[in-house]
Scaffold this motif. Structure first.
Motif, short mmCIF file in Angstrom:
data_model
loop_
_atom_site.label_atom_id
_atom_site.label_comp_id
_atom_site.label_asym_id
_atom_site.label_seq_id
_atom_site.Cartn_x
_atom_site.Cartn_y
_atom_site.Cartn_z
N SER A 290 -11.88 11.20 3.36
CA SER A 290 -11.22 12.43 2.90
C SER A 290 -11.31 12.57 1.38
O SER A 290 -11.31 11.57 0.65
N THR B 143 -4.07 0.25 -2.81
CA THR B 143 -3.75 -1.10 -2.37
C THR B 143 -3.53 -1.97 -3.60
O THR B 143 -4.48 -2.21 -4.37
N ASP C 236 -8.89 3.82 -2.32
CA ASP C 236 -9.92 4.20 -1.36
C ASP C 236 -9.59 5.57 -0.76
O ASP C 236 -8.42 5.92 -0.56
N SER C 237 -10.65 6.30 -0.43
CA SER C 237 -10.48 7.55 0.30
C SER C 237 -10.13 7.20 1.74
O SER C 237 -10.69 6.27 2.32
N LYS C 238 -9.19 7.92 2.33
CA LYS C 238 -8.82 7.67 3.72
C LYS C 238 -9.78 8.40 4.66
O LYS C 238 -9.83 9.62 4.68
N ASN C 239 -10.55 7.60 5.40
CA ASN C 239 -11.49 8.16 6.38
C ASN C 239 -12.45 9.18 5.75
O ASN C 239 -12.79 10.19 6.37
N SER D 112 -1.39 12.16 -1.10
CA SER D 112 -2.14 13.34 -0.67
C SER D 112 -2.08 14.41 -1.76
O SER D 112 -1.04 14.62 -2.38
N GLN E 148 0.18 5.63 0.37
CA GLN E 148 -0.79 6.67 0.68
C GLN E 148 -0.37 7.94 -0.02
O GLN E 148 0.79 8.35 0.04
N GLN F 34 0.82 -1.21 0.00
CA GLN F 34 0.00 0.00 0.00
C GLN F 34 0.86 1.27 0.00
O GLN F 34 1.90 1.33 0.67
N THR G 195 -6.87 12.76 0.68
CA THR G 195 -5.92 11.69 0.94
C THR G 195 -6.51 10.34 0.55
O THR G 195 -7.66 10.03 0.91
N PHE G 196 -5.71 9.55 -0.20
CA PHE G 196 -6.19 8.27 -0.73
C PHE G 196 -5.14 7.18 -0.48
O PHE G 196 -3.94 7.45 -0.40
N ILE G 197 -5.63 5.94 -0.40
CA ILE G 197 -4.75 4.78 -0.21
C ILE G 197 -4.87 3.87 -1.42
O ILE G 197 -5.98 3.47 -1.80
#
Length: 212
Positions: free
Chosen positions: A167, A174, A162-165, A110, A108, A106, A170-172
């Motif tokens: 957001s 995988t 995926d969007s982080k929380n 921004s 991350q 993964q 910020t994206f993750i």
């Protein structure tokens, strides 16, 4: 003596004529001098006007012309970060400002502003370039000498974004396989806009990273 008294100024016309001629010559000299000064002032005004006209395009170029990519960890092909819609209004373009590997498979990322989440989560807006090998290895989708095109982007079968929380900034990412240790890659992002913006055909920056 009588003649002199009757015509006391008899010799003056000659002197007066010479004085008048001197005055005319002096006025002509002054007129020429004033003409010269006027021409010099006109030339100065023209020079100033031309100088300002020359400066303005340079200033405008700085505000509109694309810069060259910087050879840094995080780069952009479009540092001016602006685009135009159909109404010729300037809209911001989100740019990549951070990338960190957070697990074996993964990373991350921004952006510097909130983006259209739908576009931020779209795999085909992302590319992974192998900066060490001509034929891409590991998670890469293009080799070191390849150019970005529609056929060598990431796909849904290779990565999930995926969007982080929740957001919009910020994206993750995988990947479906581990990021090889020591492998050097470059993430390239294109076509991501802010929410409600018209389609964008440029880049959103790029960043290099090494698998760990």
């Amino acid at each position: 003596m009588e003649t002199y008294l009757e015509e006391p100024m008899q010799d003056m016309p000659k002197m007066s004529g010479m004085y008048g001629m001197y005055q005319m010559m002096d006025m002509q000299s002054m007129y020429k001098m004033m003409q010269g000064m006027y021409q010099m002032m006109n030339m100065q005004n023209m020079y100033q006007t031309m100088s300002m006209q020359n400066m303005y395009p340079m200033m405008d170029m700085k505000g509109s012309m694309y810069g060259m990519p910087q050879r840094m960890g995080i780069q952009s092909m479009n540092p001016m970060r602006c685009m135009r819609n159909d109404d010729n209004m300037r809209l911001p373009v989100p740019m990549l400002v951070g990338l960190v590997q957070i697990s074996s498979n993964q990373i991350q990322i921004s952006y510097d502003m909130d983006v259209d989440v739908r576009l931020g989560m779209k795999p085909t807006n992302y590319w992974i370039k192998d900066t060490m090998n001509v034929i891409p290895e590991g998670i890469a989708t293009l080799g070191m000498n390849d150019s970005v095109n529609a056929g060598n982007s990431l796909t849904n079968s290779e990565v999930r974004i995926d969007s982080k929380n929740g957001s919009a900034r910020t994206f993750i990412l995988t990947f479906n396989q581990a990021i090889p240790r020591g492998a050097e890659y470059m993430l390239i992002i294109c076509y991501v806009t802010v929410k409600g913006a018209p389609p964008y055909s440029g880049d959103n920056g790029m960043a290099t990273f090494t698998g760990r």
